[in-house]
Design a protein around this motif. Structure first.
Motif, PDB file in Angstrom:
ATOM      1  N   LEU A  41      27.972  37.525  22.078  1.00 15.58           N
ATOM      2  CA  LEU A  41      28.472  36.644  22.695  1.00 15.58           C
ATOM      3  C   LEU A  41      29.115  35.696  21.615  1.00 15.58           C
ATOM      4  CD1 LEU A  41      25.757  35.331  25.118  1.00 15.58           C
ATOM      5  CD2 LEU A  41      27.611  36.714  25.810  1.00 15.58           C
ATOM      6  N   ALA A  42      28.678  35.436  20.548  1.00 17.44           N
ATOM      7  CA  ALA A  42      29.247  34.548  19.623  1.00 17.44           C
ATOM      8  C   ALA A  42      30.553  35.235  18.853  1.00 17.44           C
ATOM      9  CB  ALA A  42      28.363  34.080  18.448  1.00 17.44           C
ATOM     10  N   ALA A  43      30.482  36.759  18.828  1.00 14.76           N
ATOM     11  CA  ALA A  43      31.636  37.122  18.419  1.00 14.76           C
ATOM     12  C   ALA A  43      32.759  37.616  19.579  1.00 14.76           C
ATOM     13  CB  ALA A  43      31.333  38.509  17.890  1.00 14.76           C
ATOM     14  N   ASP A  44      32.960  36.514  20.303  1.00 15.88           N
ATOM     15  CA  ASP A  44      33.896  36.828  21.566  1.00 15.88           C
ATOM     16  C   ASP A  44      33.677  38.303  22.320  1.00 15.88           C
ATOM     17  OD1 ASP A  44      35.945  35.942  22.963  1.00 15.88           O
ATOM     18  OD2 ASP A  44      37.686  36.601  21.775  1.00 15.88           O
ATOM     19  N   GLY A  45      32.342  38.558  22.600  1.00 10.14           N
ATOM     20  CA  GLY A  45      32.123  39.838  23.003  1.00 10.14           C
ATOM     21  C   GLY A  45      32.613  40.025  24.476  1.00 10.14           C
ATOM     22  N   LEU A  46      32.561  38.952  25.195  1.00  8.73           N
ATOM     23  CA  LEU A  46      32.913  39.116  26.527  1.00  8.73           C
ATOM     24  C   LEU A  46      34.507  39.446  26.785  1.00  8.73           C
ATOM     25  CD1 LEU A  46      31.017  36.314  28.458  1.00  8.73           C
ATOM     26  CD2 LEU A  46      30.147  38.642  27.842  1.00  8.73           C
ATOM     27  N   ALA A  47      35.268  38.823  26.075  1.00  4.28           N
ATOM     28  CA  ALA A  47      36.609  38.941  26.072  1.00  4.28           C
ATOM     29  C   ALA A  47      36.887  40.410  25.468  1.00  4.28           C
ATOM     30  CB  ALA A  47      37.518  37.829  25.426  1.00  4.28           C
ATOM     31  N   ARG A  48      36.249  40.828  24.142  1.00  6.61           N
ATOM     32  CA  ARG A  48      36.806  41.761  23.750  1.00  6.61           C
ATOM     33  C   ARG A  48      36.126  43.239  24.895  1.00  6.61           C
ATOM     34  NH1 ARG A  48      33.913  43.605  19.676  1.00  6.61           N
ATOM     35  NH2 ARG A  48      32.075  41.767  19.839  1.00  6.61           N
ATOM     36  N   ALA A  49      35.007  43.113  25.554  1.00  5.23           N
ATOM     37  CA  ALA A  49      34.506  43.937  26.124  1.00  5.23           C
ATOM     38  C   ALA A  49      35.535  44.061  27.421  1.00  5.23           C
ATOM     39  CB  ALA A  49      33.090  43.496  26.857  1.00  5.23           C
ATOM     40  N   GLU A  50      36.074  43.016  27.883  1.00  2.00           N
ATOM     41  CA  GLU A  50      36.909  43.139  29.238  1.00  2.00           C
ATOM     42  C   GLU A  50      38.238  43.929  28.637  1.00  2.00           C
ATOM     43  OE1 GLU A  50      37.604  39.288  30.702  1.00  2.00           O
ATOM     44  OE2 GLU A  50      35.891  39.349  31.891  1.00  2.00           O
ATOM     45  N   ALA A  51      38.914  43.726  27.653  1.00  2.00           N
ATOM     46  CA  ALA A  51      39.984  44.310  27.176  1.00  2.00           C
ATOM     47  C   ALA A  51      39.710  45.658  26.779  1.00  2.00           C
ATOM     48  CB  ALA A  51      40.413  43.510  25.820  1.00  2.00           C
ATOM     49  N   ALA A  52      38.448  46.086  26.358  1.00  2.00           N
ATOM     50  CA  ALA A  52      38.193  47.311  26.097  1.00  2.00           C
ATOM     51  C   ALA A  52      38.054  48.281  27.332  1.00  2.00           C
ATOM     52  CB  ALA A  52      37.217  47.536  25.151  1.00  2.00           C
ATOM     53  N   ALA A  53      37.457  47.695  28.457  1.00  2.00           N
ATOM     54  CA  ALA A  53      37.338  48.334  29.701  1.00  2.00           C
ATOM     55  C   ALA A  53      38.558  48.344  30.227  1.00  2.00           C
ATOM     56  CB  ALA A  53      36.449  47.622  30.676  1.00  2.00           C
ATOM     57  N   SER A  54      39.482  47.481  30.318  1.00  2.00           N
ATOM     58  CA  SER A  54      40.922  47.495  30.842  1.00  2.00           C
ATOM     59  C   SER A  54      41.761  48.569  30.325  1.00  2.00           C
ATOM     60  CB  SER A  54      41.546  46.165  31.036  1.00  2.00           C
ATOM     61  OG  SER A  54      40.708  45.267  31.476  1.00  2.00           O
ATOM     62  N   ALA A  55      41.574  48.560  28.985  1.00  2.00           N
ATOM     63  CA  ALA A  55      42.371  49.683  28.263  1.00  2.00           C
ATOM     64  C   ALA A  55      41.922  51.174  28.291  1.00  2.00           C
ATOM     65  CB  ALA A  55      42.415  49.199  26.681  1.00  2.00           C
ATOM     66  N   GLY A  56      40.726  51.318  28.907  1.00  2.24           N
ATOM     67  CA  GLY A  56      40.167  52.580  29.073  1.00  2.24           C
ATOM     68  C   GLY A  56      39.370  53.108  27.887  1.00  2.24           C
ATOM     69  N   ASP A  57      38.920  51.960  27.122  1.00  4.08           N
ATOM     70  CA  ASP A  57      38.407  52.562  25.646  1.00  4.08           C
ATOM     71  C   ASP A  57      36.750  52.604  25.953  1.00  4.08           C
ATOM     72  OD1 ASP A  57      40.909  52.475  24.632  1.00  4.08           O
ATOM     73  OD2 ASP A  57      40.728  50.396  23.860  1.00  4.08           O
ATOM     74  N   LEU A  58      36.409  52.479  27.275  1.00  4.10           N
ATOM     75  CA  LEU A  58      34.728  52.552  27.224  1.00  4.10           C
ATOM     76  C   LEU A  58      34.328  53.703  28.199  1.00  4.10           C
ATOM     77  CD1 LEU A  58      34.019  48.790  27.610  1.00  4.10           C
ATOM     78  CD2 LEU A  58      33.783  50.060  25.656  1.00  4.10           C
ATOM     79  N   PRO A  59      33.291  54.203  28.046  1.00 12.64           N
ATOM     80  CA  PRO A  59      32.923  55.284  28.942  1.00 12.64           C
ATOM     81  C   PRO A  59      32.316  54.820  30.315  1.00 12.64           C
ATOM     82  CG  PRO A  59      31.317  55.229  27.068  1.00 12.64           C
ATOM     83  CD  PRO A  59      32.445  54.238  26.853  1.00 12.64           C
ATOM     84  N   GLY A  60      32.631  55.358  31.291  1.00 11.96           N
ATOM     85  CA  GLY A  60      32.055  55.025  32.556  1.00 11.96           C
ATOM     86  C   GLY A  60      30.399  55.370  32.469  1.00 11.96           C
ATOM     87  N   ILE A  61      29.657  54.619  33.605  1.00 10.43           N
ATOM     88  CA  ILE A  61      28.300  55.017  33.746  1.00 10.43           C
ATOM     89  C   ILE A  61      28.196  54.951  35.178  1.00 10.43           C
ATOM     90  CG2 ILE A  61      27.689  52.806  33.191  1.00 10.43           C
ATOM     91  CD1 ILE A  61      25.153  53.644  31.969  1.00 10.43           C
ATOM     92  N   ASP A  62      27.192  55.663  35.957  1.00 13.06           N
ATOM     93  CA  ASP A  62      26.814  55.642  37.050  1.00 13.06           C
ATOM     94  C   ASP A  62      25.430  54.786  37.415  1.00 13.06           C
ATOM     95  OD1 ASP A  62      26.189  56.010  39.797  1.00 13.06           O
ATOM     96  OD2 ASP A  62      25.605  58.141  39.640  1.00 13.06           O
ATOM     97  N   PRO A  63      25.654  53.750  37.733  1.00 14.21           N
ATOM     98  CA  PRO A  63      24.727  52.569  37.950  1.00 14.21           C
ATOM     99  C   PRO A  63      23.439  52.929  38.868  1.00 14.21           C
ATOM    100  CG  PRO A  63      26.791  51.737  39.055  1.00 14.21           C
ATOM    101  CD  PRO A  63      26.926  52.972  38.381  1.00 14.21           C
ATOM    102  N   ALA A  64      23.842  53.928  39.971  1.00 13.80           N
ATOM    103  CA  ALA A  64      23.103  54.196  40.928  1.00 13.80           C
ATOM    104  C   ALA A  64      21.596  54.550  40.461  1.00 13.80           C
ATOM    105  CB  ALA A  64      23.444  55.631  41.746  1.00 13.80           C
ATOM    106  N   GLY A  65      20.466  53.879  41.350  1.00 13.44           N
ATOM    107  CA  GLY A  65      19.225  54.484  40.671  1.00 13.44           C
ATOM    108  C   GLY A  65      18.658  53.491  39.763  1.00 13.44           C
ATOM    109  N   LEU A  66      19.188  52.887  38.979  1.00  9.72           N
ATOM    110  CA  LEU A  66      18.876  52.018  37.580  1.00  9.72           C
ATOM    111  C   LEU A  66      18.599  50.584  38.098  1.00  9.72           C
ATOM    112  CD1 LEU A  66      21.768  53.107  35.133  1.00  9.72           C
ATOM    113  CD2 LEU A  66      19.378  53.913  35.304  1.00  9.72           C
ATOM    114  N   ARG A  67      17.492  50.368  37.255  1.00 12.62           N
ATOM    115  CA  ARG A  67      16.875  48.826  37.316  1.00 12.62           C
ATOM    116  C   ARG A  67      18.043  47.843  36.995  1.00 12.62           C
ATOM    117  NH1 ARG A  67      15.047  45.892  33.568  1.00 12.62           N
ATOM    118  NH2 ARG A  67      13.768  43.675  34.239  1.00 12.62           N
ATOM    119  N   VAL A  68      18.122  46.847  37.656  1.00 11.89           N
ATOM    120  CA  VAL A  68      18.927  45.757  37.329  1.00 11.89           C
ATOM    121  C   VAL A  68      18.092  44.817  36.498  1.00 11.89           C
ATOM    122  CG1 VAL A  68      20.541  43.866  37.672  1.00 11.89           C
ATOM    123  CG2 VAL A  68      20.417  46.117  39.249  1.00 11.89           C
ATOM    124  N   GLY A  69      18.278  44.598  35.247  1.00 13.97           N
ATOM    125  CA  GLY A  69      17.634  43.810  34.303  1.00 13.97           C
ATOM    126  C   GLY A  69      18.326  42.357  34.357  1.00 13.97           C
TER     127      GLY A  69
END
Length: 283
Positions: free
Chosen positions: A37-65
């Motif tokens: 969070l301190a390293a501006d992680g949320l904004a960096r993550a949003e940018a990476a997701a929008s740019a297609g730089d992150l792999p997708g994951i299927d959340p089905a069946g996974l516990r939500v922590g």
């Protein structure tokens, strides 16, 4: 975007989702924690997701922590809605009322609430939770405080009233720190999407019956004021969790029965999602 952690306790995977696609954040971080969070992680993550730089994951069946890793501190504000103060037998405070919960009270939004042995006065409290994004120390103004908030989430400040009030000797934390007493999530929503946290509908239900129904605009001390005042006497660190208080409609009012084994508790805040917990005995 919504930030989540999926998987079994202690092995959660950090992800971000737009409600259609879910992306794995592990190329960027091992967890949604203070360092991220301190390293501006949320904004960096949003940018990476929008740019297609992150792999997708299927959340089905996974516990939500819980949407953040175990925080260093869980700081709570009491009596912060005037009507709740009155139903608790107190006058609205003139300064923030502060107590702490053990960080290990934080669990996932659908995890069970474990009823302490012999408890007959365990209560629910839906709350707007603030996640600190950057270190806040001796801030100059409430306006400055908003720059230190990473995002918001739904919390249930579960409370054992006998331990909080009769056995506490003035220290509320005794009734607040039982295991599982702070379900959190399902999402961490960035502050940029929520603003100052005001104007959000906030509700709770037990076994499908309405209990609390209010708005965060009724907070006595708003989010910015809370973070500002806290910073004047304690250093807030990235990843710290601040619960901001609960509106009227809890069992302590005498209008509703306390929680019992088998009860289902639902809490929700507009734009931040909903959680549902079943009360089980602590064995």
């Amino acid at each position: 975007m919504r930030f989540m952690r999926l998987g079994e306790p202690g092995a959660e995977i950090p992800v971000v989702t737009d409600g259609v696609t879910t992306w794995d954040l592990r190329p960027l971080t091992a967890d949604i924690d203070g360092a991220f969070l301190a390293a501006d992680g949320l904004a960096r993550a949003e940018a990476a997701a929008s740019a297609g730089d992150l792999p997708g994951i299927d959340p089905a069946g996974l516990r939500v922590g819980a949407p953040i890793a175990r925080p260093q501190a869980v700081i709570c504000i009491g009596m912060n809605y005037a009507a709740h103060a009155r139903e608790s037998g107190s006058e609205p405070p003139t300064d923030i009322v502060v107590f702490y919960k053990h960080p290990n009270t934080v669990v996932g939004p659908y995890d069970d609430i474990l009823l302490p042995p012999g408890s007959t006065t365990t209560d629910w409290e839906v709350e707007l939770a603030v996640v600190i994004g950057t270190r806040a120390r001796y801030l100059d103004s409430p306006e400055q405080a908003l720059d230190h908030i990473a995002g918001f989430a739904v919390a249930n400040d579960v409370s054992e009233r006998e331990y909080q009030l009769q056995r506490s000797l003035g220290q509320w934390s005794k009734g607040k720190s039982f295991e599982t007493f702070n379900p959190l999530g399902p999402w961490l929503v960035p502050a940029a999407e929520v603003g100052d946290g005001s104007g959000l509908g906030i509700r709770s239900r037990v076994n499908g019956e309405a209990r609390q129904d209010s708005t965060t605009s009724d907070l006595i001390f708003g989010v910015a004021e809370i973070v500002y005042r806290l910073s004047r006497f304690t250093v807030l660190e990235p990843g710290d969790l601040v619960n901001t208080g609960t509106p009227e409609g809890v069992a302590l009012s005498g209008r509703f029965p306390y929680l019992a084994v088998g009860d289902e508790v639902e809490v929700e805040i507009d734009g931040l999602g909903a959680q549902r917990s079943t009360v089980r005995p602590a064995l």
